[in-house]
Design an enzyme around this catalytic site. Sequence first.
Site, short mmCIF file in Angstrom:
data_model
loop_
_atom_site.label_atom_id
_atom_site.label_comp_id
_atom_site.label_asym_id
_atom_site.label_seq_id
_atom_site.Cartn_x
_atom_site.Cartn_y
_atom_site.Cartn_z
N HIS B 7 0.83 -1.21 0.00
CA HIS B 7 0.00 0.00 0.00
C HIS B 7 0.85 1.25 0.00
CE1 HIS B 7 0.54 -0.75 4.42
NE2 HIS B 7 0.67 0.56 4.47
N HIS B 79 3.85 7.08 3.93
CA HIS B 79 4.82 6.00 3.77
C HIS B 79 4.37 5.05 2.65
CE1 HIS B 79 2.05 3.97 6.74
NE2 HIS B 79 2.34 2.89 6.03
N GLU B 130 7.79 0.97 5.09
CA GLU B 130 7.31 -0.11 5.96
C GLU B 130 7.54 -1.43 5.24
OE1 GLU B 130 3.07 0.00 6.68
OE2 GLU B 130 3.20 -1.46 8.34
#
Lengths: 134, 134
Positions: B7, B79, B130
Amino acid sequence: MLGRLNHVAIAVPDLAAATATYRDTLGAPVSAPQALPEHGVTVVFVDVGNTKVELLEPLGEGSPIAAFLAKNPSGGMHHVCYEVDDILAARDRLKAAGARVLGDGEPKLGAHGKPVLFLHPKDFSGTLVELEQS
Amino acid sequence: MLGRLNHVAIAVPDLAAATATYRDTLGAPVSAPQALPEHGVTVVFVDVGNTKVELLEPLGEGSPIAAFLAKNPSGGMHHVCYEVDDILAARDRLKAAGARVLGDGEPKLGAHGKPVLFLHPKDFSGTLVELEQS
């Protein structure tokens, strides 16, 4: 209307260093650098399987990412690009909804040779959105 | 090592407004909002076909996105999250390459209930990365 995420673009101050990070540290396949003087950038494509990360370094005077890098000297996420089936229909729908299309509102040929438009970040939660005809 | 883009996360000051923009203006399928008090955010998932956009709104005191929104009141790209097959092996490879893992370096359970780690933006061209165990 919105199609798949074509790419996430990251502006970088040092394309060779950023490419090495994605290739060597993260272990992702990367393309050779491509100079796109008509877009004011040199680009490297990082293949992450389901989409691409585009690393963008300024090229020449008046690069469209120069101001961003002046504000973010380490680099940063610059825009996201979504594919649309019909860019003129998408533009008209967005304008009717009150979204601002940057420039004169006419699609230009983007880095992939396909028609693109950019939408005003203030209309999309501070995110610069590119639409590309798929 | 690097797997697919799970994502792109966008921090937003007003989740209902941002959700309406993605659903109505951009025409994308969106989830119901999910409060994740243990992560300090409420999240809406936008389905863009090949990946997801996560809209994040602060929840409660000390939200991890509060400082970002103070600096970027309109919101912005916060992010990117990549999947990895083996998060401990990925962590060790990254640390050996000199990349900084945030926090104590031990994976935590992320918003999808899978182990995640965050990497220092300064090691990735100003981009908070991440990693999520796939």
